[in-house]
Every structure is written in C-alpha cells, then in structure tokens.
Scaffold this motif. Structure first.
Motif, PDB file in Angstrom:
ATOM      1  N   LYS A 167      50.194  88.727  15.842  1.00  0.00           N
ATOM      2  CA  LYS A 167      51.146  89.342  15.061  1.00  0.00           C
ATOM      3  C   LYS A 167      50.918  88.842  13.716  1.00  0.00           C
ATOM      4  O   LYS A 167      50.996  89.931  12.710  1.00  0.00           O
ATOM      5  N   GLU A 177      52.106  91.851  23.851  1.00  0.00           N
ATOM      6  CA  GLU A 177      53.561  91.780  24.107  1.00  0.00           C
ATOM      7  C   GLU A 177      54.030  91.989  25.362  1.00  0.00           C
ATOM      8  O   GLU A 177      54.762  91.469  25.971  1.00  0.00           O
ATOM      9  N   ASP A 178      53.339  93.184  25.845  1.00  0.00           N
ATOM     10  CA  ASP A 178      53.718  93.444  27.169  1.00  0.00           C
ATOM     11  C   ASP A 178      53.076  92.337  28.127  1.00  0.00           C
ATOM     12  O   ASP A 178      53.904  91.795  29.181  1.00  0.00           O
ATOM     13  N   ALA A 212      48.257  94.025  19.525  1.00  0.00           N
ATOM     14  CA  ALA A 212      49.730  93.091  19.410  1.00  0.00           C
ATOM     15  C   ALA A 212      50.587  93.917  20.568  1.00  0.00           C
ATOM     16  O   ALA A 212      51.346  93.158  21.392  1.00  0.00           O
ATOM     17  N   ILE A 213      50.475  95.227  20.792  1.00  0.00           N
ATOM     18  CA  ILE A 213      51.244  95.735  21.868  1.00  0.00           C
ATOM     19  C   ILE A 213      50.814  95.589  23.205  1.00  0.00           C
ATOM     20  O   ILE A 213      51.752  95.106  23.983  1.00  0.00           O
ATOM     21  N   PHE A 238      49.822  84.863  20.828  1.00  0.00           N
ATOM     22  CA  PHE A 238      50.701  86.004  20.484  1.00  0.00           C
ATOM     23  C   PHE A 238      51.256  86.083  18.918  1.00  0.00           C
ATOM     24  O   PHE A 238      51.016  87.182  18.119  1.00  0.00           O
ATOM     25  N   TRP A 239      51.621  84.946  18.669  1.00  0.00           N
ATOM     26  CA  TRP A 239      52.074  84.714  17.434  1.00  0.00           C
ATOM     27  C   TRP A 239      50.934  84.878  16.340  1.00  0.00           C
ATOM     28  O   TRP A 239      51.132  85.327  15.292  1.00  0.00           O
ATOM     29  N   TYR A 290      59.932  88.091  12.579  1.00  0.00           N
ATOM     30  CA  TYR A 290      59.789  88.997  13.878  1.00  0.00           C
ATOM     31  C   TYR A 290      60.279  88.356  15.155  1.00  0.00           C
ATOM     32  O   TYR A 290      60.905  88.814  15.766  1.00  0.00           O
ATOM     33  N   PHE A 291      59.576  87.010  15.183  1.00  0.00           N
ATOM     34  CA  PHE A 291      59.485  86.339  16.504  1.00  0.00           C
ATOM     35  C   PHE A 291      61.169  85.684  16.592  1.00  0.00           C
ATOM     36  O   PHE A 291      61.863  85.637  17.530  1.00  0.00           O
ATOM     37  N   TRP A 319      53.229  89.194  27.430  1.00  0.00           N
ATOM     38  CA  TRP A 319      53.976  88.016  27.134  1.00  0.00           C
ATOM     39  C   TRP A 319      55.291  88.465  28.094  1.00  0.00           C
ATOM     40  O   TRP A 319      55.825  87.412  28.629  1.00  0.00           O
ATOM     41  N   TRP A 378      51.626  82.022  24.033  1.00  0.00           N
ATOM     42  CA  TRP A 378      52.581  82.388  23.124  1.00  0.00           C
ATOM     43  C   TRP A 378      52.047  82.080  21.447  1.00  0.00           C
ATOM     44  O   TRP A 378      52.135  82.975  20.828  1.00  0.00           O
ATOM     45  N   TYR A 408      62.249  87.185  20.113  1.00  0.00           N
ATOM     46  CA  TYR A 408      61.661  86.351  21.140  1.00  0.00           C
ATOM     47  C   TYR A 408      61.678  84.824  20.984  1.00  0.00           C
ATOM     48  O   TYR A 408      61.836  84.372  19.800  1.00  0.00           O
TER      49      TYR A 408
END
Length: 165
Positions: free
Chosen positions: A14, A100-101, A96-97, A10-11, A157-158, A103, A7, A162
């Motif tokens: 982004k 995201e997948d 990032a894409i 991921f952050w 965004y998050f 995640w 996580w 999310y």
C-alpha cells in the motif's frame, strides 16, 4: 507469525503504491514544467528581443539556453520514468487489491499457514516482477519526502479501515 508477515507486506504494498503515485505526479509536473519553460522561452524570447533591443544579450542567452535544454531533453530520464511509473502504478494498485482480498480471507481464518506462506511468496514474487518489468534499463530515484508522504498515507488508510487480526 505468518499473519504478521503478511500484514507487513500488505502495508508495504500500500505504501509503495502510494509512493509510486506521488513519484508519478511529481515526474509529470517536472516534465510539464520543462515543456512549458521551453515553449515560453522560445516564444517570449524572440518577441522580447525585438521589443527590448537594449537587452539583446539577455534574450540571446535565454534563447540559447532553451535550445540547449531542448536538445538534451531527450536524454533526461523523465520520458522513460513517466512510462515506467505509469505502468508500475497500475500493477501495484491491482496487486494491492489482490492482497487486500487475501488479508480479509486470512482474518476470516479461511487460509492455512501453508496457504498464507504461499500467498506471501507469491506477493513478493509479483512485486519484484512488476518492478523489473517496468524499470528495465532505468531506476527509480528515492525521494525521502515522497516516501514519508506515502508512509503517512498508508498509515492513515490502515488506521481507518484495518487492524491486524
């Protein structure tokens, strides 16, 4: 533990993608401003010199300055930085894409701890490769105000899309 690490990565991806985009926009603006300044200084100075002969010294200084700037422009980092940032921007957005997948798959419980660990390692390796590929022989200076904007953008965004699972 591994989910939390993923996580955070991921952050981070982004936020870095947004930071690179902001840096790219700023670099494009500076590069464009230098080009416009050179064009205006060269054109307007010659015309101004003819019209206002009383300020010939001022116009001569403007012309000389624009010539010096034009001569050193090739040594300024903006041209190389534009190319590097443009490439890195594309790479980070694609990453990032993909992240995201992953995640979404992690949140759905589709990945084991070992698969998450491998995905995390793969993510970190790809990010490092993208920076190395796009910034060979040059570097990206840190701009704290852009970093703050990027972090705020990522947080927004998050917060809308999310939560950690």
């Amino acid at each position: 533990m591994l989910q939390e690490q993923f996580w955070k990565e991921f952050w981070r991806i982004k936020a870095q993608a947004k930071y690179v985009d902001l840096h790219l926009a700023r670099t494009e603006m500076v590069d464009r401003a230098v080009k416009i300044l050179l064009a205006v200084a060269s054109s307007a100075s010659i015309g101004g010199w003819v019209l206002w002969k009383d300020f010939a010294l001022v116009w001569a200084a403007i012309i000389a300055s624009s010539q010096v700037l034009n001569a050193i422009r090739q040594y300024l980092p903006y041209k190389d930085r534009l190319r590097s940032l443009a490439g890195l921007s594309i790479d980070l957005e694609e990453l990032a894409i993909q992240v995201e997948d992953k995640w979404l798959r992690i949140c759905a419980g589709e990945l084991s701890d070992e698969e998450i660990r491998k995905a995390l390692l793969d993510l970190r390796t790809k990010r490092m490769k993208f920076f190395n590929k796009n910034f060979q022989g040059t570097h990206l200076p840190e701009r704290k105000f852009l970093l703050k904007q990027a972090e705020d953008s990522a947080a927004e965004y998050f917060s809308h899309l999310y939560t950690a699972c």
